[in-house]
Structures are given as structure tokens and as C-alpha cells.
Design a protein around this motif. Structure first.
Motif, PDB file in Angstrom:
ATOM      1  N   THR A   1       0.836  -1.197   0.000  1.00 23.61           N
ATOM      2  CA  THR A   1       0.000   0.000   0.000  1.00 23.61           C
ATOM      3  C   THR A   1       0.866   1.240   0.000  1.00 23.61           C
ATOM      4  O   THR A   1       1.762   1.380   0.838  1.00 23.61           O
ATOM      5  CB  THR A   1      -0.917   0.022   1.243  1.00 23.61           C
ATOM      6  OG1 THR A   1      -1.685  -1.177   1.270  1.00 23.61           O
ATOM      7  CG2 THR A   1      -1.856   1.213   1.200  1.00 23.61           C
ATOM      8  N   GLN A   2       0.591   2.134  -0.943  1.00 23.81           N
ATOM      9  CA  GLN A   2       1.332   3.386  -1.025  1.00 23.81           C
ATOM     10  C   GLN A   2       0.384   4.567  -0.861  1.00 23.81           C
ATOM     11  O   GLN A   2      -0.718   4.563  -1.407  1.00 23.81           O
ATOM     12  CB  GLN A   2       2.038   3.507  -2.377  1.00 23.81           C
ATOM     13  CG  GLN A   2       3.205   2.562  -2.553  1.00 23.81           C
ATOM     14  CD  GLN A   2       3.967   2.820  -3.831  1.00 23.81           C
ATOM     15  OE1 GLN A   2       3.965   2.005  -4.744  1.00 23.81           O
ATOM     16  NE2 GLN A   2       4.633   3.969  -3.896  1.00 23.81           N
TER      17      GLN A   2
ATOM     18  N   TYR B   1       6.428   7.050  -8.349  1.00 23.62           N
ATOM     19  CA  TYR B   1       7.325   6.394  -7.407  1.00 23.62           C
ATOM     20  C   TYR B   1       6.654   5.111  -6.915  1.00 23.62           C
ATOM     21  O   TYR B   1       5.549   5.148  -6.377  1.00 23.62           O
ATOM     22  CB  TYR B   1       7.653   7.325  -6.241  1.00 23.62           C
ATOM     23  CG  TYR B   1       8.517   8.477  -6.671  1.00 23.62           C
ATOM     24  CD1 TYR B   1       7.966   9.600  -7.296  1.00 23.62           C
ATOM     25  CD2 TYR B   1       9.897   8.447  -6.490  1.00 23.62           C
ATOM     26  CE1 TYR B   1       8.769  10.648  -7.720  1.00 23.62           C
ATOM     27  CE2 TYR B   1      10.704   9.489  -6.911  1.00 23.62           C
ATOM     28  CZ  TYR B   1      10.136  10.584  -7.531  1.00 23.62           C
ATOM     29  OH  TYR B   1      10.928  11.625  -7.953  1.00 23.62           O
ATOM     30  N   PHE B   2       7.342   4.004  -7.120  1.00 17.35           N
ATOM     31  CA  PHE B   2       6.797   2.707  -6.727  1.00 17.35           C
ATOM     32  C   PHE B   2       7.577   2.145  -5.551  1.00 17.35           C
ATOM     33  O   PHE B   2       8.800   2.239  -5.484  1.00 17.35           O
ATOM     34  CB  PHE B   2       6.891   1.699  -7.882  1.00 17.35           C
ATOM     35  CG  PHE B   2       5.912   1.937  -8.979  1.00 17.35           C
ATOM     36  CD1 PHE B   2       6.320   2.486 -10.173  1.00 17.35           C
ATOM     37  CD2 PHE B   2       4.577   1.595  -8.814  1.00 17.35           C
ATOM     38  CE1 PHE B   2       5.418   2.703 -11.204  1.00 17.35           C
ATOM     39  CE2 PHE B   2       3.663   1.809  -9.833  1.00 17.35           C
ATOM     40  CZ  PHE B   2       4.095   2.361 -11.029  1.00 17.35           C
ATOM     41  N   CYS B   3       6.840   1.531  -4.666  1.00 15.02           N
ATOM     42  CA  CYS B   3       7.419   0.747  -3.594  1.00 15.02           C
ATOM     43  C   CYS B   3       7.124  -0.714  -3.904  1.00 15.02           C
ATOM     44  O   CYS B   3       6.058  -1.042  -4.453  1.00 15.02           O
ATOM     45  CB  CYS B   3       6.783   1.171  -2.265  1.00 15.02           C
ATOM     46  SG  CYS B   3       7.223   0.144  -0.851  1.00 15.02           S
ATOM     47  N   ALA B   4       8.064  -1.578  -3.603  1.00 14.56           N
ATOM     48  CA  ALA B   4       7.859  -3.013  -3.783  1.00 14.56           C
ATOM     49  C   ALA B   4       8.399  -3.734  -2.559  1.00 14.56           C
ATOM     50  O   ALA B   4       9.326  -3.256  -1.904  1.00 14.56           O
ATOM     51  CB  ALA B   4       8.561  -3.511  -5.043  1.00 14.56           C
TER      52      ALA B   4
ATOM     53  N   GLN C   1       0.741   0.444  -5.958  1.00 13.75           N
ATOM     54  CA  GLN C   1       0.104   1.132  -7.072  1.00 13.75           C
ATOM     55  C   GLN C   1       0.853   2.398  -7.474  1.00 13.75           C
ATOM     56  O   GLN C   1       0.571   2.972  -8.520  1.00 13.75           O
ATOM     57  CB  GLN C   1      -1.338   1.489  -6.703  1.00 13.75           C
ATOM     58  CG  GLN C   1      -2.235   0.271  -6.544  1.00 13.75           C
ATOM     59  CD  GLN C   1      -2.427  -0.466  -7.845  1.00 13.75           C
ATOM     60  OE1 GLN C   1      -3.005   0.054  -8.796  1.00 13.75           O
ATOM     61  NE2 GLN C   1      -1.931  -1.694  -7.923  1.00 13.75           N
ATOM     62  N   GLY C   2       1.792   2.812  -6.657  1.00 12.46           N
ATOM     63  CA  GLY C   2       2.585   3.973  -7.025  1.00 12.46           C
ATOM     64  C   GLY C   2       2.030   5.284  -6.507  1.00 12.46           C
ATOM     65  O   GLY C   2       0.835   5.411  -6.220  1.00 12.46           O
TER      66      GLY C   2
END
Lengths: 111, 116
Positions: B5-6, B90-93, B109-110
């Protein structure tokens, strides 16, 4: 430095057709290769992960192969559907836990 | 259902302002990545953490960017001061990693950042 290339950059096919997306990488010293799907304005969805010791992985209508020695992977999509329209990215994990991404293939499946 | 979740999903800010992006990794995952995506550069790794410790932030402009993991459920990426060239998604993974390998990476989802 690892470079990942995807060809073609864009592809349009009629619904029902089988298709192949290509990914090549310059350094065969990889830990794994992952195929992702990205819909416009969305995040990346993991499709298939192939470890370096594996040759292929299958999930439903998707089949991904890996030839590490030649630096190539293919994503095969059987019986394509309009819902498959998206950008497909491949990424290799190499070096210090880094994912190196290709620039993607934008797929359009025409109803 | 487990997901990264971003927040926020979208952010428009004026040049010079501070921007903070947040990421909640999948529970149990010990590796967190921050990526930036632009049309010109594609996906670039900015930083990644393993067990909350920063392992690589060489892709991040150090003068204005900072990444932290205050706890296992929260990763932050901060830009101060922001510039128009920071406009990107900006993506988090997150994933599970041990040694030099990670398992499958799951992306959020960025955050679409626009700096005007």
C-alpha cells in the motif's frame, strides 16, 4: 552493467492469436527473471518468476521460458484476449539484489 | 488480501516543498524497494532495505532524497526540496530475501508526483 532489452516496443494482435514477447539481457549472471504486467496508471503486477536454475514457468495461458546462457527469455501468451492489453515488462535480478527492468512491450489485443 | 500500500496515490506540489511518500509492505516481507518510473528513464532503483537496514541507495540523489524504515510496517521516501525534474511515479515493492536473492517482488500502485 546489466542491460535488459525488450522487443518489440509495441505489438497489436487480433483477439485469439497466440503471441510471444521477447526479453534479452547482457549479463547471464542472474539470480532470477520476472515478468510483470502494468496497466495504464497502475502499479506492476507480477506474472511469473523464473529462478536461474529453471527453464520455464507456466501460469494459465502464460508460459515464460529462460535461456540464461544466451541471455534470453520469452513470454508466450496463448489465445490472447482484449483484457491482456497492457505493458509487459521483464526484469532480471542480478548483482546486489537489484532488479534491472526492460523498457517494456505495449500489447494491444484487438477485439 | 496481501498487497503493498502506497500513500498518497497522487501528489501535486510546488517546487521547493517537501514531499513524503509512504509505503506499507506486505506483512512478513523483509525487503523493501523504492523505484522511480519516468517515460524517459523507465524504472530506476532508488533504494532498498533488508530487515529495515538500507542496503543500497546509490540510485538516489543524496542531497535531496532520503529513505527510511521507521518500523517493519512503514517505509518512507522524502524529497526536500522538490524540483520539477522529480515529477514521476514512485513505486514501492516488497519481497522476501535471504542472502543475495529475493523471491517475487510485489509492487504497490505507485505515487504519481507532479512538481510545478
Amino acid at each position: 552493467k546489466q542491460e535488459v532489452t525488450q522487443i518489440p516496443a509495441a505489438l497489436s494482435v487480433p483477439e485469439g492469436e497466440n503471441l510471444v514477447l521477447n526479453c534479452s539481457f547482457t549479463d547471464s549472471a542472474i539470480y532470477n527473471l520476472q515478468w510483470f504486467r502494468q496497466d495504464p496508471g497502475k502499479g506492476l503486477t507480477s506474472l511469473l518468476l523464473i529462478q536461474s536454475s529453471q527453464r520455464e514457468q507456466t501460469s494459465g495461458r502464460l508460459n515464460a521460458s529462460l535461456d540464461k546462457s544466451s541471455g534470453r527469455s520469452t513470454l508466450y501468451i496463448a489465445a490472447s484476449q482484449p483484457g491482456d492489453s497492457a505493458t509487459y515488462l521483464c526484469a532480471v535480478e542480478a548483482g546486489a539484489n537489484n532488479l534491472f527492468f526492460g523498457t517494456g512491450t505495449r500489447l494491444t489485443v484487438i477485439p | 488480501d496481501a498487497r503493498v500500500t502506497q500513500t498518497p496515490r497522487h501528489k501535486v506540489t510546488e517546487m521547493g516543498q517537501e514531499v513524503t511518500m509512504r509505503c506499507q509492505p506486505i506483512l512478513g516481507h523483509n525487503t523493501v524497494f523504492w523505484y522511480r518510473q519516468t517515460m524517459m528513464q523507465g524504472l530506476e532503483l532508488l533504494a532498498y532495505f533488508r530487515n529495515r537496514a538500507p542496503l543500497d541507495d546509490s540510485g538516489m540523489p543524496k542531497d535531496r532524497f532520503s529513505a527510511e524504515m521507521p518500523d517493519a510496517t512503514l517505509a518512507t521516501l522524502k524529497i526536500q526540496p522538490s524540483e520539477p525534474r522529480d515529477s514521476a511515479v514512485y513505486f514501492c515493492a516488497s519481497g522476501l530475501g535471504s542472502g543475495r536473492m529475493n523471491t517475487e517482488a510485489f509492487f504497490g500502485q505507485g505515487t504519481r508526483l507532479t512538481v510545478v
